[in-house]
Design an enzyme around this catalytic site. Structure first.
Site, short mmCIF file in Angstrom:
data_model
loop_
_atom_site.label_atom_id
_atom_site.label_comp_id
_atom_site.label_asym_id
_atom_site.label_seq_id
_atom_site.Cartn_x
_atom_site.Cartn_y
_atom_site.Cartn_z
N GLU A 20 0.82 -1.21 0.00
CA GLU A 20 0.00 0.00 0.00
C GLU A 20 0.86 1.26 0.00
OE1 GLU A 20 -3.97 -1.43 0.76
OE2 GLU A 20 -3.30 -1.41 2.83
N TYR B 88 -10.78 16.28 21.04
CA TYR B 88 -9.54 15.65 20.59
C TYR B 88 -9.69 15.01 19.21
CZ TYR B 88 -5.90 16.63 23.81
OH TYR B 88 -4.89 17.29 24.48
P1 13P Z 1 0.99 -4.84 3.85
O1 13P Z 1 1.36 -6.03 4.71
O2 13P Z 1 1.39 -5.02 2.41
O3 13P Z 1 1.53 -3.55 4.44
O4 13P Z 1 -0.58 -4.72 3.87
C1 13P Z 1 -1.23 -4.75 5.14
C2 13P Z 1 -2.53 -4.05 5.13
O5 13P Z 1 -2.88 -3.45 6.10
C3 13P Z 1 -3.39 -4.15 3.94
O6 13P Z 1 -4.49 -3.28 4.06
#
Ligand code: 13P
Length: 212
Positions: free
Chosen positions: A75, A121
Site C-alpha cells: 500500500e 480531541y
Molecule cells: P501490507 O502487509 O502489504 O503492508 O498490507 C497490510 C494491510 O494493512 C493491507 O491493508
C-alpha cells in the site's frame, strides 16, 4: 544511514509494537511510513507491527522507489497519496482497528463524516472531516487518486470495509491521531441511535483555530 534515521527507525519499531500490544493492529494488518530528508521509510509487506526489525524497514527514495530493506508494503501508493497531497505530512499510519473498521462497514455511513465530531480531541487530531473512500481491494493502486483527492482537504480518511489512514506532522502525532480516531469510532458506536450532542460549528472552528 544518518544518526537521525537510526533514531527514526527505532521510534517506528517502538510505536508499531505499542499499537500491536494494545490491539490496534493484529496479525500483519496495518502499515506505517515516515518521510525522511531524501525519501521514506515504510513497513515491509506482510510484517507484523508488533515484531518489526529496524534494519529491515523498506527504504524508499524521494520518488517512492525501493532502495533497501525488505519489500515495501503493497500500500505504498496509499502513503504516497497523502505525502503528495499534504506537504505538511511527515508520517502516515494505516490500521484495521476494530471500531473504525466497523463504522467503515456500515451501509448508512455518512460519506463526508462517517465518525461525527463529538469530542475536541477528534477535531484536534483528525480535523473537522473524515472522508469515506469507496471500497477498493487492499493493494489496488486505483485507490491512489481517490485518496489523493480526499487528502487535499483532510488529514485522514476511512476506507470503506477496510480501515483508517491518518497523516500528521510527526510520527508520534500520526500514531496519536490513529488512536484518537479509533476511540472516536468506539464512542460513535456506543452512542449510535441515541440523542447525542455533537460539537457545534463554532466550537469546531474554535478548536481548528487554536489547534488546527
Ligand atoms: P501490507 O502487509 O502489504 O503492508 O498490507 C497490510 C494491510 O494493512 C493491507 O491493508
Amino acid at each position: 544511514m544518518s544518526d537521525g534515521e537510526g533514531a527514526i527507525r527505532a521510534r517506528l519499531v517502538e510505536l508499531g509494537a505499542s499499537l500491536f500490544a494494545r490491539g490496534f493492529s493484529v496479525g500483519s494488518a496495518g502499515n506505517i511510513s515516515v518521510r525522511l530528508d531524501d525519501g521514506y521509510l515504510i513497513t515491509p509487506t506482510n510484517s507484523s507491527l508488533g515484531r518489526l526489525d529496524p534494519a529491515r524497514l523498506a527504504r524508499l527514495d524521494a520518488d517512492f522507489r525501493h532502495l533497501a530493506g525488505d519489500k515495501p508494503s503493497k500500500e505504498v501508493f496509499m502513503h504516497r497519496a497523502f505525502y503528495r497531497a499534504r506537504p505538511d505530512a511527515q508520517a502516515v499510519v494505516h490500521l484495521h482497528s476494530t471500531m473504525a473498521t466497523a463504522i467503515a462497514c456500515l451501509a448508512d455511513a455518512d460519506p463526508e463524516n462517517p465518525i461525527p465530531p463529538l469530542t475536541p480531541y477528534f477535531v484536534m487530531r483528525i480535523g473537522a472531516r473524515l472522508p469515506l473512500i469507496p471500497y477498493f481491494r487492499p493493494g489496488d493502486p486505483a485507490m491512489e487518486p481517490a485518496i489523493h483527492a480526499a487528502a487535499l482537504t483532510a488529514r485522514a480518511v476511512l476506507l470503506a470495509n477496510h480501515g483508517p489512514v491518518v497523516s500528521a506532522a510527526s510520527l508520534s502525532d500520526a500514531v496519536h491521531a490513529a488512536e484518537e480516531l479509533e476511540e472516536a469510532a468506539k464512542l460513535a458506536l456506543i452512542l449510535r441511535g441515541t440523542n447525542t450532542r455533537a460539537l457545534t460549528p463554532a466550537q469546531i472552528a474554535d478548536l481548528l483555530g487554536t489547534f488546527g
